[in-house]
Scaffold this active site. Structure first.
Site, PDB file in Angstrom:
ATOM      1  CG  HIS A 176      -1.852   1.112   1.318  1.00  0.00           C
ATOM      2  ND1 HIS A 176      -2.837   1.364   0.388  1.00  0.00           N
ATOM      3  CD2 HIS A 176      -1.964   2.087   2.262  1.00  0.00           C
ATOM      4  CE1 HIS A 176      -3.508   2.438   0.750  1.00  0.00           C
ATOM      5  NE2 HIS A 176      -2.999   2.896   1.883  1.00  0.00           N
ATOM      6  CG  ASP A 186      -1.076   2.008  -4.961  1.00  0.00           C
ATOM      7  OD1 ASP A 186      -0.838   2.054  -6.190  1.00  0.00           O
ATOM      8  OD2 ASP A 186      -2.176   2.303  -4.468  1.00  0.00           O
TER       9      ASP A 186
END
Length: 109
Positions: free
Chosen positions: A78, A81
Site C-alpha cells: 500500500h 502504491d
C-alpha cells in the site's frame, strides 16, 4: 527486520507521500486561479515530502540489499502504491503548470 519495523517504514512512506499528494492538489488549485507563486511554493513543499518518502524507501531497500530479510506486508505494498501514484501526480502537476502558464499568457493577449 521484524514486522513492526517494516510497518513503521511503510507508515513513513504513506505519511510523506500523502502530505505530498495534498500539497500537489493545493498547487493545482492555485494554478487554476493563476496564483503561480503559491503553486510553486506548494510544488516545492510536495517535492520535499516526496524526498522524505523516498528516503524511507531507500533505507528499506538498502537493508534488503545488505541481506536483511524483508517480509512482504500488505501495508508495505500500500505504501509503495501511495508513493508511485504521488510521484506520477507530481510529474503531471509539473506539466499542468506549464499548460496553465501558457494559457495565462495567451489570455493576456
Amino acid at each position: 527486520m521484524d514486522s513492526q519495523e517494516i510497518q513503521g517504514i511503510a507508515f513513513q512512506i504513506i505519511l510523506h507521500s500523502g502530505d505530498a499528494r495534498t500539497l500537489l492538489h493545493e498547487a493545482m488549485t492555485a494554478m487554476r486561479k493563476k496564483d503561480f507563486d503559491f503553486a510553486d511554493e506548494k510544488m516545492h513543499a510536495a517535492h520535499a515530502a516526496l524526498i522524505e518518502a523516498h528516503k524511507s524507501q531507500t533505507n528499506l531497500l538498502t537493508e534488503y540489499a545488505n541481506g536483511t530479510k524483508i517480509e512482504m506486508e500488505v501495508i508495505l505494498v500500500h505504501a509503495q502504491d501511495h508513493l508511485m501514484t504521488t510521484t506520477t501526480l507530481e510529474e503531471t502537476a509539473i506539466e499542468l503548470e506549464h499548460v496553465y502558464k501558457k494559457l495565462s499568457e495567451i489570455s493576456k493577449h
